[in-house]
Design an enzyme around this catalytic site. Structure first.
Site, PDB file in Angstrom:
ATOM      1  N   CYS A 183       0.837  -1.200   0.000  1.00 40.66           N
ATOM      2  CA  CYS A 183       0.000   0.000   0.000  1.00 40.66           C
ATOM      3  C   CYS A 183       0.872   1.250   0.000  1.00 40.66           C
ATOM      4  O   CYS A 183       1.376   1.661   1.049  1.00 40.66           O
ATOM      5  CB  CYS A 183      -0.941   0.001   1.212  1.00 40.66           C
ATOM      6  SG  CYS A 183      -2.031   1.439   1.283  1.00 40.66           S
ATOM      7  N   CYS A 186      -0.519   4.081   2.113  1.00 42.68           N
ATOM      8  CA  CYS A 186      -0.346   3.877   3.560  1.00 42.68           C
ATOM      9  C   CYS A 186       1.084   4.162   4.004  1.00 42.68           C
ATOM     10  O   CYS A 186       1.310   4.797   5.040  1.00 42.68           O
ATOM     11  CB  CYS A 186      -0.703   2.441   3.936  1.00 42.68           C
ATOM     12  SG  CYS A 186      -2.329   1.876   3.391  1.00 42.68           S
ATOM     13  N   ASP A 187       2.064   3.662   3.241  1.00 42.94           N
ATOM     14  CA  ASP A 187       3.447   3.638   3.717  1.00 42.94           C
ATOM     15  C   ASP A 187       4.407   4.512   2.933  1.00 42.94           C
ATOM     16  O   ASP A 187       5.570   4.650   3.321  1.00 42.94           O
ATOM     17  CB  ASP A 187       3.964   2.190   3.690  1.00 42.94           C
ATOM     18  CG  ASP A 187       3.138   1.272   4.574  1.00 42.94           C
ATOM     19  OD1 ASP A 187       2.664   1.745   5.619  1.00 42.94           O
ATOM     20  OD2 ASP A 187       2.962   0.089   4.224  1.00 42.94           O
TER      21      ASP A 187
END
Length: 359
Positions: A183, A186-187
């Protein structure tokens, strides 16, 4: 005992808090269960363990836990089965910085633990294990967990999520949370001004590469085919982006690094006469080869798209089956974000409450 009295006692759970399934041969026809069930004899009466539940939630990520919080506050006495991955896919990452309310970020497992405790606070019955059988042909729905326990549910919220696809390399598991991610949204923030690689050649991979290109110093795209499969506009964007380098005809053999990902072992033209092995130095390795919705249990019953994602009604979490709702990534092939999943979990619980009030 009359037919109507026998059926009434079975339906209202009046036999020692257990549902009387079979009273004699006569009632085998009248109230035969739809699933194979565990039963036992008491005298000349056969009983089954059939727990009656107002709202059953299947799955425990942000969608499932949020649904449990809302359903608990609405006094729907929800029962939640956490599934094979308690906390959902979000627990495969480390720090979550884009979930509202945590200005310094929060550990993903801690976030799920807080949601779990909040759901318990409002009366949700949270259980380990999975639902392994589901008969959604008519209400009340009949389901079975992995211990063989039978459940009769008035409503069901499916929040089983979607699992990211991986290459199947041992190093992916070794470095998960230490440089391997599925992701970018997300990261990606953790890789500002660093070098990363994105695996995949479709629209998702191009989108992830473009997103990361705004954060990272350099982005490699590892594409096993001689061309990108993405739409023309996405191909144009990534090929024209200065800090994106596309490695065509390339496969990943493994990753290396001491305390995290430091590089990748690659092979170009694998299996051909001009095969070439080489390494690249990277800090992050992002998988963008798709997601698989966890919907096998409901195939043939709940309407799905060609990829297995559950189809819900517009501006709703309702499925094609009255009383069955879907929340989170299991019905979201587009966003796949924890905060979006939580929102649909709230929607599902609210819709369940309104549905039951009308019954």
């Amino acid at each position: 005992m009359t037919d109507s009295l026998a059926y009434s006692q079975w339906n209202n759970n009046e036999h020692d808090s257990l549902a009387q399934c079979l009273f004699c041969n006569k009632y085998k026809i009248l109230i035969k269960p739809r699933l194979e069930v565990k039963s036992y004899l008491r005298g000349n009466i056969q009983y089954i363990d059939m727990e009656k539940v107002k709202t059953l939630i299947i799955g425990s990520g942000p969608a499932g836990y949020t649904a449990a919080i809302y359903a608990g506050r609405a006094n729907l006495q929800p029962v939640l089965y956490s599934g094979l991955q308690p906390g959902g896919q979000l627990t495969t990452t480390t720090i979550v910085e884009n979930f509202p309310g945590f200005h310094e970020g929060i550990d993903a497992n801690q976030l799920m633990s807080e949601m779990r405790e909040q759901a318990k606070l409002y009366g949700a019955d949270l259980r380990d294990g999975s639902i392994v059988k589901a008969d959604l042909s008519s209400r009340p729905f009949h389901l079975e967990d992995d211990r063989g326990n039978q459940i009769e549910a008035e409503t069901v919220i499916i929040a089983t999520g979607a699992s990211a696809k991986y290459l199947g390399l041992a190093d992916e598991e070794k470095y998960r949370g230490q440089g391997v991610s599925a992701c970018a949204t997300c990261d990606g923030f953790f890789y500002r001004k660093r070098t990363v690689a994105v695996v995949g050649g479709g629209d998702t991979a191009c989108e992830e590469a473009m997103y990361l290109s705004g954060l990272a110093k350099k982005v490699y795209m590892i594409v096993r085919k001689p061309q990108l499969r993405a739409a023309e506009i996405m191909r144009k964007r990534v090929t024209e982006k200065e800090n994106i380098e596309i490695l065509y005809n390339t496969n990943t053999l493994g990753l290396f690094g001491e305390d995290g990902v430091e590089g990748a072992h690659l092979v170009r033209f694998k299996g051909e006469e001009n095969e070439e092995k080489f390494d690249i130095n990277i800090d992050g390795f992002f998988l963008a080869i798709g997601h698989t919705p966890n919907t096998d249990l409901f195939k043939g019953q709940v309407e799905m798209d060609d990829h297995g994602f559950i189809i819900t009604k517009p501006k709703s979490t309702a499925t094609n089956i009255e009383g069955v709702y879907a929340a989170g990534d299991v019905a979201d092939p587009t966003y796949r974000q924890g905060v979006v999943a939580a929102g649909t979990g709230a929607m599902a619980a609210i819709e369940v409450d309104r549905f039951l009030q009308k019954q």
